[in-house]
Structure formats: C-alpha cells, structure tokens
Design a protein around this motif. Structure first.
Motif, PDB file in Angstrom:
ATOM      1  N   UNK B  10     -19.979  75.988   5.217  1.00 56.07           N
ATOM      2  CA  UNK B  10     -19.262  74.436   5.207  1.00 56.07           C
ATOM      3  C   UNK B  10     -18.957  74.853   6.925  1.00 56.07           C
ATOM      4  N   UNK B  11     -18.870  76.206   7.120  1.00 57.59           N
ATOM      5  CA  UNK B  11     -18.237  76.675   8.587  1.00 57.59           C
ATOM      6  C   UNK B  11     -18.953  75.806   9.584  1.00 57.59           C
ATOM      7  N   UNK B  12     -20.115  76.705   9.226  1.00 53.20           N
ATOM      8  CA  UNK B  12     -21.656  75.618   9.987  1.00 53.20           C
ATOM      9  C   UNK B  12     -21.615  73.655  10.581  1.00 53.20           C
ATOM     10  N   UNK B  13     -20.653  73.455   9.424  1.00 54.42           N
ATOM     11  CA  UNK B  13     -20.705  72.246   9.357  1.00 54.42           C
ATOM     12  C   UNK B  13     -19.913  72.003  10.563  1.00 54.42           C
ATOM     13  N   UNK B  14     -18.703  72.109  10.057  1.00 56.96           N
ATOM     14  CA  UNK B  14     -17.688  71.812  10.977  1.00 56.96           C
ATOM     15  C   UNK B  14     -17.564  72.348  12.663  1.00 56.96           C
ATOM     16  N   UNK B  15     -18.133  71.772  12.911  1.00 51.27           N
ATOM     17  CA  UNK B  15     -17.937  72.790  14.222  1.00 51.27           C
ATOM     18  C   UNK B  15     -17.180  71.221  14.801  1.00 51.27           C
ATOM     19  N   UNK B  16     -16.814  70.540  14.862  1.00 49.33           N
ATOM     20  CA  UNK B  16     -15.776  69.996  15.643  1.00 49.33           C
ATOM     21  C   UNK B  16     -14.966  70.706  16.321  1.00 49.33           C
ATOM     22  N   UNK B  17     -14.097  70.081  17.147  1.00 44.84           N
ATOM     23  CA  UNK B  17     -13.540  70.699  18.471  1.00 44.84           C
ATOM     24  C   UNK B  17     -12.229  69.319  17.927  1.00 44.84           C
ATOM     25  N   UNK B  18     -10.912  70.160  16.899  1.00 48.86           N
ATOM     26  CA  UNK B  18      -9.794  69.220  16.846  1.00 48.86           C
ATOM     27  C   UNK B  18      -8.770  69.275  18.343  1.00 48.86           C
ATOM     28  N   UNK B  19      -9.639  67.855  18.623  1.00 50.35           N
ATOM     29  CA  UNK B  19      -9.048  67.804  19.959  1.00 50.35           C
ATOM     30  C   UNK B  19      -7.713  66.912  20.304  1.00 50.35           C
ATOM     31  N   UNK B  20      -7.766  66.070  19.473  1.00 49.77           N
ATOM     32  CA  UNK B  20      -6.703  65.219  19.264  1.00 49.77           C
ATOM     33  C   UNK B  20      -5.292  66.437  18.889  1.00 49.77           C
TER      34      UNK B  20
END
Lengths: 572, 88
Positions: B10-20
C-alpha cells in the motif's frame, strides 16, 4: 521504388519489363539459362505477375505507384515465402541445391497450372520484405522477361552467368534504390527468393502462418485440477468483468471486433444462445453443459473454443451459466462471462480483455465509470480484484451479471492463479457490474457489503483534520521505511516531529528567499536547503535524489529533459 | 487505489505527493510568501528524506536496545538527532 527509369506499363508479360529495362538503358547482357528452367520459371512468374498486376493496376492510379505496388506485392508474395523458406533453408542451401529444388519441384511449364498453384502463393503477406528482397523480387520478375538474359534459376551454375546476373541485379537495384548491394548477398538473395517463389507455388507451406503469427496457433489447453473450495471462493469474490479473449484471439485487431461483436452478441445472447454462436458457441455450450460444476473441463475446452469463437461463443457460455445460476444474465452478464472465460487465454487475451472490456463497458453499459479505468490500471495487482469487483458491483446495469461473472472468474482462478487473478481483475473491472440491488445470489452479498465501507473510509478522516491526514501520510511512510513494527504512540511521536520539521522548513525557506531578495520560494532555495542539510553533496546531486525517491511523473517535472523539436521541459 | 493485502504494498502505491497539503502548510506558516510549482515537489522530497533518516535512526535505536518494536523513546531520541541535522 517507383519507376526510376521509366514507365511500368502493365502490358503483355514481356513488354512491360522489357520496356522498363530498356528505358533504364540496361547495359545488361542477356544470359541464356537452361531453357526448361527458364520456361517454367518464366511461366510461373508470368502467371504470378498477371495475378498481381491486375488487381494492383486497377487499384493504383499512378504508374509509379502501380509499379511499386506490384513490385511490393510480388515481393511480398515472394518475400514471404522467401522469408519463410530463406530463414529455414537459406543457411543450409546453396544456390546449387536451390536450383535442384526448383528442378525437382517445377511443374510442367504451362500457364494454366502455375496459375492455380500460384494462387495460394501471391497472397499478400504482411511480411515486409527488405529493400533488398524487393529489389530481388523485382529483379527476378524481370528476369524471366528478359528471356535470354539473366537466369531465373538461382545459382545458375555458370559463374559467368551469375556474374552477369548479379550485374543486372546491381544495376536494377541501383536504378531502383540507388543502394549498393553486395554481390554475394544479392546472388544469394536472388537465388533464395527465386527458389522460394518457385517453391512457393509448388509447395505452399502452411507453416508460415503459424510461424509468423505464433500467437494464433492453438495451444493445448492446460488442464488443472479444480479446487472446489477455491472455486467457490472465487465465485463469491469475483464479479463479472470478463474480456472476450476469443475475439481478441480471432483477429489481430482486438478493438475492432470486440466492439462490433459484443453489441450484437450482447443483444442476441439471451434470446437465442444456440443461434448466436457459430460452431464455437455451440461448442462452448456443449463444453459448458458438459460440466458446469467442474470448471476445469469447461475451462480447458472452453479456452480454445472461446479463443476461436467470437462473442457469440461467450454468449453461449453465458447462457450456460444461467443454467447453473439462478438468473439469466443480461447483456452485461454475457460480457463478464466472456471475460471470465477468456481470461484463461494467453497474455494477449489479457490485453484484449482489458482493452475490450473497457471499451465494452463504456459502450454497452453506457457508463464509463471512473473506477473502471482505475480498476483497469490495477489489473496487474491480483489483490485488487476483489476491490475492483466491489467497486464494479454497484455500477453494473443488470444485477444478474455478477453471478455469471463470478462464476466465470472462479473458472479463471482455478485454471491459472496468477493469470486468472490478473485477468479477473481486468475482466471484472472493465465490465460494470450490475446494480447492487439486483444481486440475488449470496456471493453478491459479501461484495456489496464490502463496497460501502470502502467508500466510506477516506471521507471522514480527511474532512475532520486535513492537517492530520497529511501528517499521517508521512507517518505511514515512516513505518514503511522503518520496516519494523511500531507502537501507535511512536507514530504519534513521529507526527509531532513532522510538525516541528515543517515549521523549521518554512522558516529556512523564508530565510533563503529573503536572502535572495525574493518573496517567492523557488526550487533553488529548496536545493540550498538540502545542501545545508547534508542531503545534497558534491557526490550526490539533487537530480540523483529526485530520481531515487520520486516517481516518474514528478521526476519529469523536476529534471529538465530535452525533447524533440529542440525543446526542453521543464523550461529553464 | 487497490486494496493490497500487505502494508508495504500500500505504501508503495501511495507515492503521490500531497501537494495540496504541502502548499496549505506553507501558506499557513508564511502567508506573505509564495511557493513555486516545483517547489512543493522538492518539499515533498525533502520530507521523504527526513522521514527516511528518522526511520533509520529510530530503527537503529530500537535495535541497539534489542527491541523488536520501535517505541516512542526510540523515536524521540532519533528525532532529536535528526532535527538537529535538518536545521538549515
């Protein structure tokens, strides 16, 4: 290509060629091949050319195009065989042996016979001959025309003749392409292509079809023992979504058929299952009826059947499913079935399934769910199947589908775990599951039960405390990096540290920006900060860190890269 | 997102940066400043590296204490060191 030297007039056999050659001012010395060989070859070629020229001349408007097209067609037919045979034979055979083959296989020199034999030959092939081949082909075609001249038979033994032929070929090729060709290769090529062309008519190899399209070859279905428990589990877990592998396998354009095939089959699936399918459908039906319980049987025979059959088959299969299941599926159900059944196919099935399924879903259902594409992307994740199914469930138009799809998916699962999972996901995701309300059978219940909690999870926490959510995101990353179990309190501690860290970060950035006399924090400030922190050193640059830790999309945004058209993105 | 059976996945997947999130944090802290577009990505990178260092340090502390679990004390001690290091 094209008439470099002049016109290619599709006149009587010899004239056009001769005209061309004469236009180009051939300085070729006609060779005198053995009359029998020449006759046979020439008649053969003539027939071939006649067959090829007529349609091509009709089609093409310009002379040059005609010439090129004809040449290419001939080349293709010749080249295909040459390709096939050359690949297998060329290395072992010498021109002499090739010539021997021709002599052995050459029929009586008559125009009629070669024509009939030639027909299978000059089938336009997909194989694209190399320029060498094409030149060879054209050269060879021309050779017979030149009656006395260049020997058609490859590897005419007379060395002098061969030399002359080579010269001719050189000249021809030079005229056509302007490419210098090595004598040796040319000679061999000519020999092989000639032989191939000759052999082609006489012995049309069926092999090339499968050799060139290995994917289309039928593979013996892998039969696996069905694990009933797993099967039932899959029944419950999986949902519809099945891609029609058969459509994919049948034709090489997965997109064209599935779209076409599906809609009609979908509509016709229920009313007349027996009629809808072709022999495949019936076969599938028989397969299905044979063993509804043991999926294995169905899978194995169903696999090849499905592969071959179009949607109809799947529809037939779908029909079978209703027999076992309580409800009859609507069009939606048929598709999932297709997907499920097809899932067993090879990877191309997979691809086509996903693609076709996605399309299918969008069109048939008329509702392109956002989840479908995302589910599609998740195809590779086996675990995601369940989740995908759950999301799909409520979306589907008809409630019956899930049952059928679920049944299909178990089949997939039983036959090939990893394949099935991936395919199941693919199939399931693209096919929108029927409405949750209609789900009658029990397998639906757990899925529907699973769906609502999944939708609810991200909502409340994010709304309550967005700041906390963001921190928890990094806290999760912390636990991931640590690779060790952690206490909950430790995680809270981490969040506190992060808070402090953010404060420090902003202060530093403000300082740097102020130092540079700016009111905007720019990436250079960030880089300076990292340098001061000791993350960026002389050995390790910022770009290296970016590449190591950030995903590709962000890398592209951060690291300037040169693109075509002399442009750099991001612009500096 | 796909439901993964393992946590790490799951962590791997969530590589998105919380830019907001990052932009909001920066705005809250320094409303008179502006942040550029790529700046928040680098900020995210910085956070990642900070968290990475923190995790390494915590794990080292836990291993030194021969603990199989990372405890609050380990994290606290690690945070002290790393925050000191991260001072610009």
């Amino acid at each position: 290509m094209g008439g470099a030297g002049g016109f290619w007039v599709p006149g009587p056999e010899g004239k056009g060629l001769q005209a061309k050659i004469s236009d180009e001012g051939s300085s070729l010395h006609p060779l005198l091949p053995p009359p029998c060989i020449i006759q046979s070859c020439w008649s053969l070629h003539r027939a071939q050319r006649a067959l090829l020229e007529t349609p091509s001349s009709r089609r093409l408007s310009s002379q040059t195009k005609t010439t090129a097209r004809r040449r290419s067609q001939r080349i293709r037919s010749i080249g295909k065989l040459a390709h096939v045979q050359a690949s297998g034979y060329l290395e072992e055979q010498t021109p002499r042996t090739l010539l021997k083959n021709i002599l052995l296989t050459a029929p009586e020199s008559s125009i009629v016979m070669p024509k009939s034999v030639v027909k299978p030959g000059p089938v336009p092939q997909v194989v694209q001959p190399s320029s060498r081949e094409s030149s060879r082909g054209s050269l060879e075609l021309q050779l017979p025309e030149l009656e006395p001249p260049t020997t058609l038979a490859p590897g005419l033994l007379a060395p002098g003749r061969r030399k002359q032929r080579l010269r001719l070929s050189v000249f021809q090729e030079g005229m056509d392409k302007g490419l210098p060709l090595s004598q040796e290769s040319r000679g061999n090529a000519d020999a092989s292509s000639l032989t191939s062309s000759l052999n082609l008519t006489f012995a049309t190899p069926l092999q090339p079809q499968s050799v060139q399209r290995p994917g289309l070859a039928r593979r013996p279905p892998t039969r696996r023992a069905v694990d009933v428990g797993a099967f039932l589990q899959d029944l419950r877990d999986t949902s519809l979504a099945l891609a029609p592998p058969d459509t994919v396998l049948e034709d090489t354009q997965p997109f064209s058929q599935p779209l076409v095939g599906r809609s009609p089959s979908v509509h016709h699936s229920l009313p007349c299952p027996s009629h809808s399918g072709a022999e495949d459908a019936e076969r599938a039906v028989s397969h299905r009826t044979r063993s509804t319980g043991p999926r294995l049987q169905n899978n194995s025979p169903g696999k090849p059947a499905q592969l071959l059959a179009g949607k109809a088959e799947v529809d037939a299969l779908a029909m079978n499913f209703p027999n076992t299941s309580s409800s009859i599926f609507g069009e939606v159900g048929v598709e999932p079935l297709q997907d499920g059944v097809g899932g067993e196919a090879e990877e191309r099935t997979e691809k086509s399934l996903s693609m076709s399924k996605v399309k299918e879903a969008a069109r048939a259902r008329g509702s392109a769910r956002a989840q479908e594409p995302e589910g599609h992307t998740q195809v590779t994740e086996a675990e995601g199947s369940q989740g995908a199914i759950e999301t799909k469930e409520p979306e589907g138009s008809s409630g019956d589908c899930p049952t059928s799809s679920r049944r299909v998916s178990p089949e997939l699962a039983s036959s090939t775990p990893e394949f099935l999972q991936a395919k199941r996901i693919q199939g399931l995701e693209p096919a929108p599951p029927p409405s949750t309300a209609v789900l009658p059978s029990e397998p639906l219940e757990p899925l529907s039960a699973r769906l609502p909690p999944r939708a609810r999870t991200p909502g409340p926490k994010a709304c309550q405390n967005p700041y906390k959510t963001g921190l928890s995101h990094y806290a999760k990353l912390f636990s991931f990096y640590a690779k060790m179990p952690m206490e909950k309190k430790a995680l809270e501690m981490v969040e506190k540290c992060l808070d402090k860290y953010f404060q420090h970060l902003c202060d530093d950035l403000e300082m740097f920006a102020a130092h540079a006399g700016r009111k905007t924090v720019r990436p250079e400030d960030l880089e300076l900060l990292m340098r001061r922190q000791g993350l960026v050193t002389d050995q390790v640059s910022l770009h290296v860190l970016v590449e190591r830790h950030l995903p590709l999309e962000y890398r592209q945004l951060l690291i300037p890269c040169a693109f075509s058209g002399n442009s750099v993105f991001p612009a500096q | 997102m796909v439901l993964s059976t393992t946590v790490s996945q799951r962590k791997h997947i969530k590589r998105k940066a919380p830019r907001g999130f990052l932009k909001r944090v920066f705005k809250r802290q320094k409303p008179h400043l502006r942040l550029e577009t790529s700046g928040d990505l680098l900020m995210h990178l910085n956070c990642l590296l900070f968290v990475h260092r923190l995790a390494e340090e915590s794990r080292t502390n836990a291993c030194e204490n021969k603990c199989g679990i990372i405890k609050k004390e380990h994290v606290l001690a690690a945070a002290k060191v790393i925050l000191k290091k991260s001072r610009g």
